[in-house]
Write a protein that holds these residues in place. Sequence first.
Motif, PDB file in Angstrom:
ATOM      1  N   ILE A  23      -5.244 -10.569 -26.204  1.00  0.00           N
ATOM      2  CA  ILE A  23      -6.415  -9.864 -26.744  1.00  0.00           C
ATOM      3  C   ILE A  23      -6.062  -8.869 -27.847  1.00  0.00           C
ATOM      4  N   ALA A  24      -4.793  -8.723 -28.143  1.00  0.00           N
ATOM      5  CA  ALA A  24      -4.395  -7.769 -29.184  1.00  0.00           C
ATOM      6  C   ALA A  24      -5.101  -8.106 -30.500  1.00  0.00           C
ATOM      7  N   GLY A  25      -5.760  -7.119 -31.061  1.00  0.00           N
ATOM      8  CA  GLY A  25      -6.464  -7.306 -32.331  1.00  0.00           C
ATOM      9  C   GLY A  25      -7.772  -8.071 -32.221  1.00  0.00           C
ATOM     10  N   LYS A  26      -8.184  -8.396 -31.022  1.00  0.00           N
ATOM     11  CA  LYS A  26      -9.425  -9.160 -30.824  1.00  0.00           C
ATOM     12  C   LYS A  26     -10.590  -8.220 -30.535  1.00  0.00           C
ATOM     13  N   SER A  33     -16.583 -15.823 -28.206  1.00  0.00           N
ATOM     14  CA  SER A  33     -16.759 -17.096 -28.913  1.00  0.00           C
ATOM     15  C   SER A  33     -15.560 -18.038 -28.808  1.00  0.00           C
ATOM     16  N   ASP A  34     -14.505 -17.628 -28.123  1.00  0.00           N
ATOM     17  CA  ASP A  34     -13.275 -18.420 -28.083  1.00  0.00           C
ATOM     18  C   ASP A  34     -12.988 -18.890 -26.662  1.00  0.00           C
ATOM     19  N   LEU A  35     -13.347 -20.121 -26.373  1.00  0.00           N
ATOM     20  CA  LEU A  35     -13.156 -20.690 -25.042  1.00  0.00           C
ATOM     21  C   LEU A  35     -11.690 -20.679 -24.624  1.00  0.00           C
ATOM     22  N   LEU A  36     -10.805 -20.995 -25.535  1.00  0.00           N
ATOM     23  CA  LEU A  36      -9.378 -21.029 -25.200  1.00  0.00           C
ATOM     24  C   LEU A  36      -8.871 -19.628 -24.843  1.00  0.00           C
ATOM     25  N   LEU A  37      -9.267 -18.624 -25.592  1.00  0.00           N
ATOM     26  CA  LEU A  37      -8.873 -17.249 -25.296  1.00  0.00           C
ATOM     27  C   LEU A  37      -9.408 -16.825 -23.935  1.00  0.00           C
ATOM     28  N   ARG A  38     -10.680 -17.087 -23.684  1.00  0.00           N
ATOM     29  CA  ARG A  38     -11.266 -16.725 -22.387  1.00  0.00           C
ATOM     30  C   ARG A  38     -10.545 -17.433 -21.255  1.00  0.00           C
ATOM     31  N   SER A  39     -10.222 -18.701 -21.446  1.00  0.00           N
ATOM     32  CA  SER A  39      -9.539 -19.464 -20.402  1.00  0.00           C
ATOM     33  C   SER A  39      -8.153 -18.896 -20.108  1.00  0.00           C
ATOM     34  N   GLY A  40      -7.434 -18.519 -21.147  1.00  0.00           N
ATOM     35  CA  GLY A  40      -6.103 -17.939 -20.958  1.00  0.00           C
ATOM     36  C   GLY A  40      -6.163 -16.609 -20.240  1.00  0.00           C
ATOM     37  N   VAL A  41      -7.091 -15.766 -20.648  1.00  0.00           N
ATOM     38  CA  VAL A  41      -7.254 -14.462 -20.003  1.00  0.00           C
ATOM     39  C   VAL A  41      -7.641 -14.643 -18.543  1.00  0.00           C
ATOM     40  N   GLU A  42      -8.587 -15.525 -18.300  1.00  0.00           N
ATOM     41  CA  GLU A  42      -9.036 -15.749 -16.922  1.00  0.00           C
ATOM     42  C   GLU A  42      -7.903 -16.273 -16.047  1.00  0.00           C
ATOM     43  N   ARG A  43      -7.089 -17.168 -16.557  1.00  0.00           N
ATOM     44  CA  ARG A  43      -5.968 -17.698 -15.763  1.00  0.00           C
ATOM     45  C   ARG A  43      -4.988 -16.590 -15.401  1.00  0.00           C
ATOM     46  N   VAL A  91     -15.490  -9.495 -17.679  1.00  0.00           N
ATOM     47  CA  VAL A  91     -14.068  -9.813 -17.823  1.00  0.00           C
ATOM     48  C   VAL A  91     -13.482  -9.021 -18.988  1.00  0.00           C
ATOM     49  N   TRP A  92     -14.170  -9.017 -20.123  1.00  0.00           N
ATOM     50  CA  TRP A  92     -13.693  -8.286 -21.301  1.00  0.00           C
ATOM     51  C   TRP A  92     -13.514  -6.799 -20.986  1.00  0.00           C
ATOM     52  N   ARG A  93     -14.486  -6.220 -20.331  1.00  0.00           N
ATOM     53  CA  ARG A  93     -14.389  -4.797 -19.987  1.00  0.00           C
ATOM     54  C   ARG A  93     -13.221  -4.539 -19.039  1.00  0.00           C
ATOM     55  N   THR A  94     -13.000  -5.421 -18.112  1.00  0.00           N
ATOM     56  CA  THR A  94     -11.883  -5.264 -17.182  1.00  0.00           C
ATOM     57  C   THR A  94     -10.555  -5.256 -17.920  1.00  0.00           C
ATOM     58  N   VAL A  95     -10.375  -6.200 -18.829  1.00  0.00           N
ATOM     59  CA  VAL A  95      -9.075  -6.287 -19.512  1.00  0.00           C
ATOM     60  C   VAL A  95      -8.902  -5.230 -20.595  1.00  0.00           C
ATOM     61  N   THR A  96      -9.995  -4.704 -21.119  1.00  0.00           N
ATOM     62  CA  THR A  96      -9.865  -3.676 -22.158  1.00  0.00           C
ATOM     63  C   THR A  96      -9.932  -2.258 -21.607  1.00  0.00           C
ATOM     64  N   GLU A  97     -10.512  -2.074 -20.436  1.00  0.00           N
ATOM     65  CA  GLU A  97     -10.675  -0.730 -19.882  1.00  0.00           C
ATOM     66  C   GLU A  97      -9.750  -0.429 -18.712  1.00  0.00           C
ATOM     67  N   ASP A  98      -9.361  -1.419 -17.943  1.00  0.00           N
ATOM     68  CA  ASP A  98      -8.604  -1.183 -16.709  1.00  0.00           C
ATOM     69  C   ASP A  98      -7.176  -1.699 -16.731  1.00  0.00           C
ATOM     70  N   LEU A  99      -6.898  -2.652 -17.567  1.00  0.00           N
ATOM     71  CA  LEU A  99      -5.625  -3.370 -17.474  1.00  0.00           C
ATOM     72  C   LEU A  99      -4.415  -2.541 -17.887  1.00  0.00           C
ATOM     73  N   ASP A 100      -4.520  -1.729 -18.924  1.00  0.00           N
ATOM     74  CA  ASP A 100      -3.360  -0.958 -19.389  1.00  0.00           C
ATOM     75  C   ASP A 100      -2.791  -0.089 -18.267  1.00  0.00           C
TER      76      ASP A 100
END
Length: 119
Positions: A23-26, A33-43, A91-100
């Motif tokens: 997600i860096a720079g995303k 809009s990116d199914l592949l990115l979402r799939s990778g993050v979800e995995r 999912v986006w909020r979880t990885v951008t707000e909680d993951l670090d």
Amino acid sequence: MQPRSAGLLWDLATAGKRIQGFIAGKTWGDYDSDLLLRSGVERQLEIAGEAMSVLRNLDPETTERIPNVHKLVGMRNILIHGYAEVNNLTVWRTVTEDLDEVVAAATALLVEAGPPAIS
């Protein structure tokens, strides 16, 4: 720390760092809009959540030192069992707000544990 805990923390930290790289720079729009990115993050969230679920049962004391464990395990459960109801914004909020914070805590615990013993 239980002997198996370090491996689970490594799984968590590695999955988290992979997500950070994905997600860096995303932006939210890029992610949505990116199914592949979402799939990778979800995995990787599935891997992180599973590691935390196992660690929570194996070593609750160590697990208590990691923030947002309940969110990671809950996210994993939604991704695995409720995949038709996944909310991309959540999912986006979880990885951008909680993951670090989670990655930092897992990494610190690994450093504290020191290198694995060679048998």
